[in-house]
Design a protein around this motif. Structure first.
Motif, mmCIF file in Angstrom:
data_model
loop_
_atom_site.group_PDB
_atom_site.id
_atom_site.type_symbol
_atom_site.label_atom_id
_atom_site.label_comp_id
_atom_site.label_asym_id
_atom_site.label_seq_id
_atom_site.Cartn_x
_atom_site.Cartn_y
_atom_site.Cartn_z
ATOM 1 N N GLN A 122 0.833 -1.207 0.000
ATOM 2 C CA GLN A 122 0.000 0.000 0.000
ATOM 3 C C GLN A 122 0.867 1.256 0.000
ATOM 4 O O GLN A 122 0.566 2.239 -0.695
ATOM 5 C CB GLN A 122 -0.940 0.018 1.216
ATOM 6 C CG GLN A 122 -1.847 -1.200 1.350
ATOM 7 C CD GLN A 122 -2.495 -1.605 0.052
ATOM 8 O OE1 GLN A 122 -3.253 -0.851 -0.557
ATOM 9 N NE2 GLN A 122 -2.189 -2.823 -0.404
ATOM 10 N N ARG A 123 1.960 1.197 0.768
ATOM 11 C CA ARG A 123 2.854 2.364 0.819
ATOM 12 C C ARG A 123 3.546 2.574 -0.525
ATOM 13 O O ARG A 123 3.682 3.701 -0.987
ATOM 14 C CB ARG A 123 3.876 2.168 1.940
ATOM 15 C CG ARG A 123 3.250 2.268 3.325
ATOM 16 C CD ARG A 123 4.231 1.983 4.431
ATOM 17 N NE ARG A 123 3.575 2.094 5.729
ATOM 18 C CZ ARG A 123 3.781 1.258 6.751
ATOM 19 N NH1 ARG A 123 4.615 0.248 6.616
ATOM 20 N NH2 ARG A 123 3.140 1.433 7.880
ATOM 21 N N ASP A 124 3.983 1.470 -1.129
ATOM 22 C CA ASP A 124 4.620 1.572 -2.445
ATOM 23 C C ASP A 124 3.625 2.122 -3.475
ATOM 24 O O ASP A 124 3.979 2.970 -4.306
ATOM 25 C CB ASP A 124 5.129 0.197 -2.901
ATOM 26 C CG ASP A 124 6.358 -0.257 -2.124
ATOM 27 O OD1 ASP A 124 7.011 0.603 -1.512
ATOM 28 O OD2 ASP A 124 6.643 -1.471 -2.113
ATOM 29 N N GLY A 125 2.394 1.620 -3.423
ATOM 30 C CA GLY A 125 1.367 2.070 -4.350
ATOM 31 C C GLY A 125 1.039 3.535 -4.179
ATOM 32 O O GLY A 125 0.808 4.264 -5.156
ATOM 33 N N TYR A 126 1.025 3.981 -2.928
ATOM 34 C CA TYR A 126 0.722 5.387 -2.634
ATOM 35 C C TYR A 126 1.812 6.305 -3.192
ATOM 36 O O TYR A 126 1.528 7.349 -3.775
ATOM 37 C CB TYR A 126 0.599 5.569 -1.118
ATOM 38 C CG TYR A 126 0.237 6.975 -0.694
ATOM 39 C CD1 TYR A 126 -1.059 7.465 -0.892
ATOM 40 C CD2 TYR A 126 1.175 7.797 -0.088
ATOM 41 C CE1 TYR A 126 -1.389 8.756 -0.506
ATOM 42 C CE2 TYR A 126 0.846 9.078 0.308
ATOM 43 C CZ TYR A 126 -0.439 9.557 0.095
ATOM 44 O OH TYR A 126 -0.766 10.838 0.493
ATOM 45 N N ARG A 127 3.095 5.878 -3.019
ATOM 46 C CA ARG A 127 4.211 6.670 -3.543
ATOM 47 C C ARG A 127 4.130 6.779 -5.069
ATOM 48 O O ARG A 127 4.384 7.836 -5.644
ATOM 49 C CB ARG A 127 5.544 6.050 -3.115
ATOM 50 C CG ARG A 127 5.949 6.358 -1.681
ATOM 51 C CD ARG A 127 7.392 6.006 -1.425
ATOM 52 N NE ARG A 127 7.614 4.571 -1.457
ATOM 53 C CZ ARG A 127 7.514 3.783 -0.404
ATOM 54 N NH1 ARG A 127 7.190 4.303 0.778
ATOM 55 N NH2 ARG A 127 7.736 2.480 -0.500
ATOM 56 N N LYS A 128 3.780 5.671 -5.708
ATOM 57 C CA LYS A 128 3.642 5.682 -7.171
ATOM 58 C C LYS A 128 2.514 6.615 -7.605
ATOM 59 O O LYS A 128 2.650 7.373 -8.565
ATOM 60 C CB LYS A 128 3.364 4.264 -7.682
ATOM 61 C CG LYS A 128 4.569 3.347 -7.687
ATOM 62 C CD LYS A 128 4.203 2.002 -8.285
ATOM 63 C CE LYS A 128 5.383 1.066 -8.333
ATOM 64 N NZ LYS A 128 5.022 -0.257 -8.908
ATOM 65 N N MET A 129 1.385 6.553 -6.894
ATOM 66 C CA MET A 129 0.235 7.378 -7.239
ATOM 67 C C MET A 129 0.591 8.855 -7.121
ATOM 68 O O MET A 129 0.250 9.663 -7.999
ATOM 69 C CB MET A 129 -0.944 7.040 -6.325
ATOM 70 C CG MET A 129 -2.234 7.773 -6.718
ATOM 71 S SD MET A 129 -3.631 7.400 -5.610
ATOM 72 C CE MET A 129 -3.161 8.351 -4.164
ATOM 73 N N LYS A 130 1.305 9.230 -6.064
ATOM 74 C CA LYS A 130 1.691 10.622 -5.859
ATOM 75 C C LYS A 130 2.665 11.084 -6.936
ATOM 76 O O LYS A 130 2.694 12.267 -7.296
ATOM 77 C CB LYS A 130 2.334 10.794 -4.480
ATOM 78 C CG LYS A 130 1.327 10.760 -3.340
ATOM 79 C CD LYS A 130 1.998 11.050 -2.013
ATOM 80 C CE LYS A 130 2.513 12.479 -1.961
ATOM 81 N NZ LYS A 130 3.133 12.818 -0.657
#
Length: 342
Positions: A297-305
């Motif tokens: 989830q953290r990796d996905g959030y960084r990618k989204m940002k």
């Protein structure tokens, strides 16, 4: 020092038997061909050369049968350049060039069988690094490398031993002669493993998956670590894999790893249960699939940002934020015991 012809003759006169060297007899045979235009030697004309030729033919027959012989590749090449032949069992003569070609084809066929056997066992032909292979698999690793090298020559218009027939046979077993793209970094591989764990709820990656070769490599490295042999699998990397419940030994189930596949919503509910029990959402790094999901989830959030493609959505990010989820846990962990939280 070198024995002169005069001294050799004197030794023979007193009954001392000297075995002629290969170089001496080869030069004698070459001179005979230059003079007569043929390699045929009659016993009554030169008993010594006749016996030597017969011995070379017997050695070559042994080589055809796959047995080791004292002739070097250079010595064989010398005989081949003279047009040396042996008698064919069905009649007529057979040249060394033909013999070498047949022997090379038998070796190629044997390695193809080894590749087929490896694929039947492992489900793929992605061998680990050669220094991590067994002696048998190491030979297969080099053979596959050689086929790819010959294919590259073919594409470049250079002379190659890779025939159309061989290419067809390699394609039939699924060997990729031109693997695409650059090698992936450790973090790229780990991201793929985390995504697998998040999607399937476990980290028992099957052999025929695109990560199958990477999994085989890691298990080989882990086995070597147990044997006290150093390799590229560091403690940090072992910890990375343990966080997602990687199965280092297929005969053992990793602690905290379940084989139940869960959706994003299912894992979110697991996170709520974790918070209910522990009072926070900093999931311990050894907490099996949930730890892997949290990291994902953290990796996905960084990618989204960063504007990159990601499975994270604004709705998911909002729901996680509402339950106190930390997308950047580094500052939170700075004030805690690093061994307490993952």
């Amino acid at each position: 020092g070198k024995i002169t012809p005069e001294r050799i003759e004197k030794l023979r006169d007193v009954g001392f038997h000297l075995v002629p060297s290969y170089d001496e007899m080869y030069e004698k045979l070459a001179a005979h061909k230059a003079e007569t235009g043929t390699l045929d030697v009659q016993e009554e004309d030169d008993e010594e050369l006749y016996a030597w030729i017969k011995e070379q033919k017997n050695l070559i027959i042994k080589r055809v049968k796959g047995k080791p012989i004292p002739l070097s590749d250079g010595q064989m090449q010398n005989l081949k350049s003279l047009g040396f032949e042996i008698d064919h069992p069905a009649g007529g003569k057979i040249s060394l060039a033909t013999i070498d070609s047949a022997a090379e084809q038998r070796r190629w066929d044997s390695m193809l069988e080894a590749a087929i056997e490896y694929k039947e066992i492992h489900g793929h032909l992605k061998l680990p690094a050669r220094n991590l292979c067994s002696e048998k698999d190491g030979k297969l690793h080099y053979w596959i490398f050689t086929q790819r090298r010959e294919y590259k020559k073919l594409k470049e218009g250079k002379e190659s031993r890779l025939t159309a027939r061989r290419m067809q046979r390699l394609a039939a077993i699924g060997l990729d002669l031109s693997p695409n793209g650059p090698m992936k970094s450790w973090e790229q591989r780990m991201q793929s493993v985390r995504e697998f764990a998040a999607e399937h709820g476990h980290c028992k990656i099957p052999k025929d998956h695109e990560l199958g070769g990477f999994v085989s490599y890691i298990r080989n490295c882990y086995r070597l670590r147990d044997e006290g042999k150093k390799n590229g699998l560091t403690d940090e990397r072992v910890n990375d894999l343990m966080e997602v419940g990687f199965v280092f030994n297929v005969n053992k189930r990793p602690v905290g790893c379940t084989t139940v596949r869960k959706s994003w919503e299912g894992r979110f509910q697991d996170l709520l249960a974790f918070k209910e029990e522990y009072g926070h959402t900093l999931v311990h790094s050894s907490y099996g699939p949930l730890a892997g999901w949290v990291r994902n989830q953290r990796d996905g959030y960084r990618k989204m940002k960063a504007g990159k493609q990601s499975a994270m959505t604004a709705e998911k990010a909002l729901r996680l934020t509402e339950v106190g989820f930390h997308f950047d846990a580094t500052r939170v962990r700075a004030g805690t015991n690093r061994h307490e939280y993952g």
